[in-house]
Design a protein around this motif. Structure first.
Motif, PDB file in Angstrom:
ATOM      1  N   ALA A  73       0.847  -1.196   0.000  1.00 40.22           N
ATOM      2  CA  ALA A  73       0.000   0.000   0.000  1.00 40.22           C
ATOM      3  C   ALA A  73       0.880   1.243   0.000  1.00 40.22           C
ATOM      4  N   SER A  74       0.386   2.294  -0.616  1.00 47.19           N
ATOM      5  CA  SER A  74       1.129   3.552  -0.619  1.00 47.19           C
ATOM      6  C   SER A  74       1.013   4.213   0.748  1.00 47.19           C
ATOM      7  N   ALA A  75       1.867   5.197   0.994  1.00 52.84           N
ATOM      8  CA  ALA A  75       1.844   5.897   2.281  1.00 52.84           C
ATOM      9  C   ALA A  75       0.547   6.674   2.457  1.00 52.84           C
ATOM     10  N   LYS A  76      -0.079   7.047   1.368  1.00 56.49           N
ATOM     11  CA  LYS A  76      -1.348   7.781   1.461  1.00 56.49           C
ATOM     12  C   LYS A  76      -2.491   6.835   1.865  1.00 56.49           C
ATOM     13  N   GLU A  77      -2.454   5.603   1.337  1.00 58.11           N
ATOM     14  CA  GLU A  77      -3.490   4.623   1.666  1.00 58.11           C
ATOM     15  C   GLU A  77      -3.347   4.088   3.088  1.00 58.11           C
ATOM     16  N   ALA A  78      -2.117   3.843   3.511  1.00 58.02           N
ATOM     17  CA  ALA A  78      -1.867   3.255   4.830  1.00 58.02           C
ATOM     18  C   ALA A  78      -0.695   3.993   5.489  1.00 58.02           C
ATOM     19  N   PRO A  79      -0.959   5.104   6.159  1.00 62.85           N
ATOM     20  CA  PRO A  79       0.138   5.886   6.739  1.00 62.85           C
ATOM     21  C   PRO A  79       0.750   5.274   7.997  1.00 62.85           C
ATOM     22  N   VAL A  80       0.129   4.233   8.552  1.00 61.57           N
ATOM     23  CA  VAL A  80       0.607   3.630   9.789  1.00 61.57           C
ATOM     24  C   VAL A  80       0.916   2.154   9.550  1.00 61.57           C
ATOM     25  N   ILE A  81       2.042   1.692  10.078  1.00 60.92           N
ATOM     26  CA  ILE A  81       2.387   0.275  10.005  1.00 60.92           C
ATOM     27  C   ILE A  81       1.924  -0.375  11.299  1.00 60.92           C
ATOM     28  N   CYS A  82       1.092  -1.399  11.182  1.00 63.86           N
ATOM     29  CA  CYS A  82       0.552  -2.064  12.365  1.00 63.86           C
ATOM     30  C   CYS A  82       0.708  -3.572  12.197  1.00 63.86           C
ATOM     31  N   PRO A  83       1.794  -4.146  12.740  1.00 60.59           N
ATOM     32  CA  PRO A  83       1.980  -5.593  12.590  1.00 60.59           C
ATOM     33  C   PRO A  83       1.009  -6.372  13.469  1.00 60.59           C
ATOM     34  N   ASN A  84       0.766  -7.609  13.109  1.00 65.99           N
ATOM     35  CA  ASN A  84      -0.166  -8.423  13.882  1.00 65.99           C
ATOM     36  C   ASN A  84       0.450  -8.930  15.178  1.00 65.99           C
ATOM     37  N   HIS A  85       1.744  -8.971  15.280  1.00 72.71           N
ATOM     38  CA  HIS A  85       2.420  -9.288  16.538  1.00 72.71           C
ATOM     39  C   HIS A  85       3.756  -8.554  16.548  1.00 72.71           C
ATOM     40  N   VAL A  86       4.306  -8.358  17.712  1.00 76.78           N
ATOM     41  CA  VAL A  86       5.510  -7.546  17.827  1.00 76.78           C
ATOM     42  C   VAL A  86       6.673  -8.409  18.298  1.00 76.78           C
ATOM     43  N   SER A  87       7.789  -8.286  17.621  1.00 76.47           N
ATOM     44  CA  SER A  87       9.015  -8.954  18.029  1.00 76.47           C
ATOM     45  C   SER A  87      10.178  -8.031  17.696  1.00 76.47           C
ATOM     46  N   PHE A  88      11.367  -8.422  18.049  1.00 78.48           N
ATOM     47  CA  PHE A  88      12.537  -7.595  17.772  1.00 78.48           C
ATOM     48  C   PHE A  88      12.967  -7.692  16.313  1.00 78.48           C
ATOM     49  N   ILE A  89      12.373  -8.594  15.557  1.00 73.79           N
ATOM     50  CA  ILE A  89      12.763  -8.786  14.164  1.00 73.79           C
ATOM     51  C   ILE A  89      11.964  -7.886  13.225  1.00 73.79           C
ATOM     52  N   GLU A  90      10.737  -7.569  13.562  1.00 74.43           N
ATOM     53  CA  GLU A  90       9.895  -6.772  12.673  1.00 74.43           C
ATOM     54  C   GLU A  90      10.446  -5.385  12.362  1.00 74.43           C
ATOM     55  N   PRO A  91      11.012  -4.645  13.335  1.00 73.67           N
ATOM     56  CA  PRO A  91      11.606  -3.360  12.948  1.00 73.67           C
ATOM     57  C   PRO A  91      12.732  -3.506  11.937  1.00 73.67           C
ATOM     58  N   LEU A  92      13.534  -4.564  12.051  1.00 71.00           N
ATOM     59  CA  LEU A  92      14.601  -4.785  11.069  1.00 71.00           C
ATOM     60  C   LEU A  92      14.009  -5.015   9.682  1.00 71.00           C
ATOM     61  N   TRP A  93      12.947  -5.813   9.610  1.00 72.39           N
ATOM     62  CA  TRP A  93      12.330  -6.094   8.323  1.00 72.39           C
ATOM     63  C   TRP A  93      11.678  -4.843   7.726  1.00 72.39           C
ATOM     64  N   VAL A  94      11.048  -4.039   8.556  1.00 71.66           N
ATOM     65  CA  VAL A  94      10.388  -2.825   8.070  1.00 71.66           C
ATOM     66  C   VAL A  94      11.415  -1.858   7.523  1.00 71.66           C
TER      67      VAL A  94
END
Length: 97
Positions: A73-94
């Motif tokens: 999705a573009s930043a206009k369509e989805a300005p917020v990133i909301c993962p379904n679960h949180v771990s220390f790996i997701e920020p690296l992937w984002v």
């Protein structure tokens, strides 16, 4: 024979490199850069080695390939990133993606 010591040493080396590299890349950067005005082209290019370092870190931790389903999705369509679960790996992937 276990690969854990090698993975641990490579992970520490990659984290140290990433920390030092981001400090050097941000040298002389004003607080307003990236918030109120866009990041310069040079600083944008300087993020490439950092992103490759994060990808190597993910690979070291066993994430050889992460598949993405659907379209981005573009930043206009989805300005917020909301993962379904949180771990220390997701920020690296984002940041890498």
């Amino acid at each position: 024979v276990t690969v854990f010591p090698v993975r641990l040493l490579v992970s520490i080396a990659l984290l140290l490199f990433a920390m030092l590299y981001t400090n050097l890349a941000a040298l002389g950067m004003a607080k307003e850069d990236g918030i109120t005005r866009p990041i310069s082209k040079l600083r944008s290019i300087l993020t490439i080695p950092f992103r490759m370092c994060l990808r190597a870190l993910l690979f070291t931790w066993g994430f050889h390939w992460i598949s993405i389903k659907g379209k981005k999705a573009s930043a206009k369509e989805a300005p917020v990133i909301c993962p379904n679960h949180v771990s220390f790996i997701e920020p690296l992937w984002v940041v890498y993606n």
